[in-house]
Design a protein around this motif. Structure first.
Motif, PDB file in Angstrom:
ATOM      1  N   SER A   4       0.829  -1.200   0.000  1.00 50.40           N
ATOM      2  CA  SER A   4       0.000   0.000   0.000  1.00 50.40           C
ATOM      3  C   SER A   4       0.872   1.262   0.000  1.00 50.40           C
ATOM      4  O   SER A   4       0.594   2.220  -0.703  1.00 50.40           O
ATOM      5  N   ALA A   5       1.927   1.262   0.799  1.00 50.89           N
ATOM      6  CA  ALA A   5       2.822   2.421   0.863  1.00 50.89           C
ATOM      7  C   ALA A   5       3.506   2.656  -0.476  1.00 50.89           C
ATOM      8  O   ALA A   5       3.626   3.786  -0.940  1.00 50.89           O
ATOM      9  N   SER A   6       3.970   1.588  -1.125  1.00 50.55           N
ATOM     10  CA  SER A   6       4.639   1.771  -2.411  1.00 50.55           C
ATOM     11  C   SER A   6       3.625   2.198  -3.472  1.00 50.55           C
ATOM     12  O   SER A   6       3.948   2.941  -4.383  1.00 50.55           O
ATOM     13  N   GLN A   7       2.382   1.751  -3.340  1.00 47.61           N
ATOM     14  CA  GLN A   7       1.328   2.184  -4.259  1.00 47.61           C
ATOM     15  C   GLN A   7       1.113   3.692  -4.122  1.00 47.61           C
ATOM     16  O   GLN A   7       0.993   4.405  -5.106  1.00 47.61           O
ATOM     17  N   ASP A   8       1.050   4.204  -2.881  1.00 45.98           N
ATOM     18  CA  ASP A   8       0.855   5.634  -2.662  1.00 45.98           C
ATOM     19  C   ASP A   8       2.007   6.446  -3.236  1.00 45.98           C
ATOM     20  O   ASP A   8       1.806   7.505  -3.793  1.00 45.98           O
ATOM     21  N   LYS A   9       3.226   5.948  -3.086  1.00 48.23           N
ATOM     22  CA  LYS A   9       4.390   6.663  -3.604  1.00 48.23           C
ATOM     23  C   LYS A   9       4.296   6.866  -5.106  1.00 48.23           C
ATOM     24  O   LYS A   9       4.699   7.893  -5.624  1.00 48.23           O
ATOM     25  N   LYS A  10       3.738   5.919  -5.818  1.00 52.44           N
ATOM     26  CA  LYS A  10       3.609   6.027  -7.264  1.00 52.44           C
ATOM     27  C   LYS A  10       2.649   7.136  -7.661  1.00 52.44           C
ATOM     28  O   LYS A  10       2.684   7.617  -8.775  1.00 52.44           O
ATOM     29  N   GLU A  11       1.790   7.551  -6.741  1.00 47.28           N
ATOM     30  CA  GLU A  11       0.800   8.578  -7.044  1.00 47.28           C
ATOM     31  C   GLU A  11       1.315   9.992  -6.756  1.00 47.28           C
ATOM     32  O   GLU A  11       0.558  10.938  -6.834  1.00 47.28           O
TER      33      GLU A  11
END
Length: 186
Positions: A4-11
């Motif tokens: 989830s954290a790495s997903q947010d970073k992509k945004e």
């Protein structure tokens, strides 16, 4: 959780701009939803971790710049570019307003091929439909190492509102932006 954290970073995206005195380049971006952070700093030079005094000496090759972190789901890079154009005089090759010299020149520093393409399209659109008769001289350059400026430069307009206001008007920036952009913003 880690996924989830790495997903947010992509945004989250980063945009880097030089627009003269970095004090005056923070506030325009802070007004917009989706802008997460605006950091004053130095980029484009050849000296690691430069100080304000070194950059002002015009010997390091750095620009005073801001690095804008934003959420592209809320505000797009082309919208961020529009904010940049409406905060500077892109026809001035010698600096910005009362500040002269290479550290005060304008530039767009792209972080991806897509940003480069969008910056070029935005520059062409601004040249054709913007309020400027003279050619836009703002270069579009690959991003380089960005060094945050000293803490007293961060969010200067909030920390020293009276001095910031006098400088914004006294440098000629306020009047220029009013003359060139106000009619386009109404």
């Amino acid at each position: 959780m880690e996924n989830s954290a790495s997903q947010d970073k992509k945004e989250v995206e980063v945009a880097t701009f030089a627009g003269g005195c970095f004090w005056c380049m923070v506030k325009p971006f802070h007004k917009y939803e989706g802008v997460l952070e605006v950091v004053s700093g130095y980029t484009g030079g050849h000296v690691p971790n430069p100080t304000y005094e070194q950059v002002c000496s015009e010997t390091t090759g750095h620009y005073e710049a801001v690095q804008v972190t934003f959420d592209p789901r809320i505000i797009s890079y082309p919208e961020i570019l529009d904010i940049f154009w409406q905060s500077v005089d892109p026809t001035d090759a010698g600096g910005q307003f009362g500040d002269r010299g290479s550290s005060y020149k304008t530039a767009i520093f792209y972080h991806s091929e897509k940003q480069q393409e969008q910056a070029q399209a935005s520059k062409e659109k601004t040249q054709q439909s913007g309020p400027f008769q003279m050619p836009l001289v703002t270069p579009i350059l690959p991003a380089q190492e960005f060094y945050p400026a000293e803490e007293y430069h961060q969010d200067y307009y909030k920390k020293n509102p009276s001095h910031y206001g006098r400088y914004f008007v006294g440098s000629g920036r306020a009047g220029f932006l009013e003359r060139h952009w106000k009619k386009n913003q109404e």
